[in-house]
Design an enzyme around this catalytic site. Structure first.
Site, short mmCIF file in Angstrom:
data_model
loop_
_atom_site.label_atom_id
_atom_site.label_comp_id
_atom_site.label_asym_id
_atom_site.label_seq_id
_atom_site.Cartn_x
_atom_site.Cartn_y
_atom_site.Cartn_z
N TYR A 53 -15.36 50.29 41.34
CA TYR A 53 -16.45 49.93 42.24
C TYR A 53 -17.43 51.09 42.42
O TYR A 53 -17.01 52.24 42.37
CB TYR A 53 -15.91 49.53 43.60
CG TYR A 53 -15.15 48.23 43.64
CD1 TYR A 53 -15.13 47.34 42.57
CD2 TYR A 53 -14.41 47.88 44.77
CE1 TYR A 53 -14.41 46.16 42.63
CE2 TYR A 53 -13.69 46.70 44.84
CZ TYR A 53 -13.68 45.85 43.77
OH TYR A 53 -12.97 44.68 43.84
N SER A 236 -13.56 36.93 47.36
CA SER A 236 -14.72 36.05 47.33
C SER A 236 -14.48 34.75 48.10
O SER A 236 -14.74 33.66 47.58
CB SER A 236 -15.14 35.75 45.89
OG SER A 236 -16.51 35.46 45.83
#
Length: 347
Positions: A53, A236
């Site tokens: 990330y 998500s």
């Protein structure tokens, strides 16, 4: 924030986890620090990140930046014992990380030590394998998933190597628990069986995609999760923002993830907006915020499920955190079930 038991780890974590994957790309270091402050202020002590990330996109020059932002927050605020930190070692095929090299025990050890340095901590609570070396059906690859090229003996030899190195890292105090991400039921079963057979660490959790629009976890995975006490860390839960309604009508607002990734990594299909409209309609009829409804739905599942929420600003984060106080009644859940039957797999 309600606390829940994290499988068989002995850890108690917030019922909702804070996701971090935009810090260092869509979000600055100051933004990340502000989000951590807000989350902790709401009782969210379980934070999830990964060595690769930030994303959207993943770039070699930004790999590790999100972990560094968490590390600088810890250096400034202290209190590592207030948190349960989860991070991930990148799987095979991501060119920005080690040139796409496959996972090995040596790779995992080096990656864990690099994450410890960036996170400014002595230990990682939950260390996840971001995705397996072998073919997998996640990231919309289910439409052409073909497992026939796999070799069971070599897959299990790799699993055993990873479990042995994880045992060493646990013994050294560098990680507390090993875990899975983007894994299959067969894979999880083999990891668990090998751990039991050889007296090695048990995979503690699995982080797979799960939302009103992506419910692959609801069958075989649900059974394994419930009976083996392997919680789902649901990434998500807002389907990359689709379930907030901000893309309804196939729009691309400036500054959103879709402005950087127009297809939302394959989630934009002819089927997705009718499905989104169905869920937005349910929320509107019952006076619910659609984002909070989507996150709260994850908390109703018949298997242990901890949704991972992410945001690009504090207003979005505050809304998402509010989902912890939302209870969906039987009528809402019945309408969600009907919408799911009408729109079972929109991407």
């Amino acid at each position: 924030m309600r606390q829940v038991r994290l499988g068989q780890t002995g850890l108690s974590v917030s019922a909702i986890s804070l996701g971090t994957m935009t810090w260092g790309s869509q979000n600055s270091e100051a933004d990340g620090h502000a989000q951590m402050d807000m989350a902790l202020g709401h009782g969210v002590n379980f934070w999830d990140t990964a060595e690769m990330y930030p994303v959207n996109p993943v770039r070699a020059e930004t790999v590790g930046r999100t972990e560094e932002i968490i590390g600088s927050w810890l250096a400034a605020r202290g209190g590592r014992d207030r948190l349960v930190l989860a991070t991930k070692v990148t799987g095979e095929g991501q060119d920005a990380v080690r040139g796409g090299a496959p996972l090995t025990g040596a790779v995992m050890r080096a990656a864990a030590e690099d994450s410890l340095r960036r996170l400014n901590t002595d230990y990682i609570d939950v260390y996840q394998l971001h995705w397996p070396n072998r073919a997998a059906y996640h990231f919309r690859d289910i439409w052409h998933f073909d497992p026939r090229g796999g070799n069971k003996a070599s897959i299990e030899a790799h699993m055993l190597e990873m479990l042995e190195v994880s045992a060493d890292l646990i013994a050294e105090g560098k990680i507390r628990h090993i875990a899975l991400s983007n894994e299959s039921v067969w894979g999880a079963g083999r990891w668990l069986a090998l751990a039991d057979k050889h007296g090695l660490p048990r995979m503690a959790t699995v982080q797979n995609e799960y939302s009103l629009l992506c419910r692959q976890f609801d069958s075989d995975w649900a059974e394994l999760s419930a009976l083996e006490d392997m919680p789902l860390l649901a990434f998500s839960p807002l389907a990359t923002g689709l379930l907030t309604g901000k893309y309804a009508g196939d729009v691309i607002p400036e500054g959103t993830r879709r402005a950087l990734n127009p297809t939302l990594s394959g989630r934009i299909t002819p089927q997705v907006f009718p499905a989104v409209a169905a869920y937005l309609g349910i929320a509107a009829r019952h006076g619910l915020n659609p984002a909070q409804m989507a996150i709260a739905f994850c908390l109703t599942r018949p298997f242990p499920c901890i949704p991972i929420i992410g945001a690009t600003n504090l207003a979005q984060l505050e809304v998402a955190l509010g989902a912890a106080d939302v209870e969906l009644d039987a009528e809402v859940l019945a309408e969600i079930d009907a919408a799911h039957r009408a729109h079972p797999m929109p991407y």
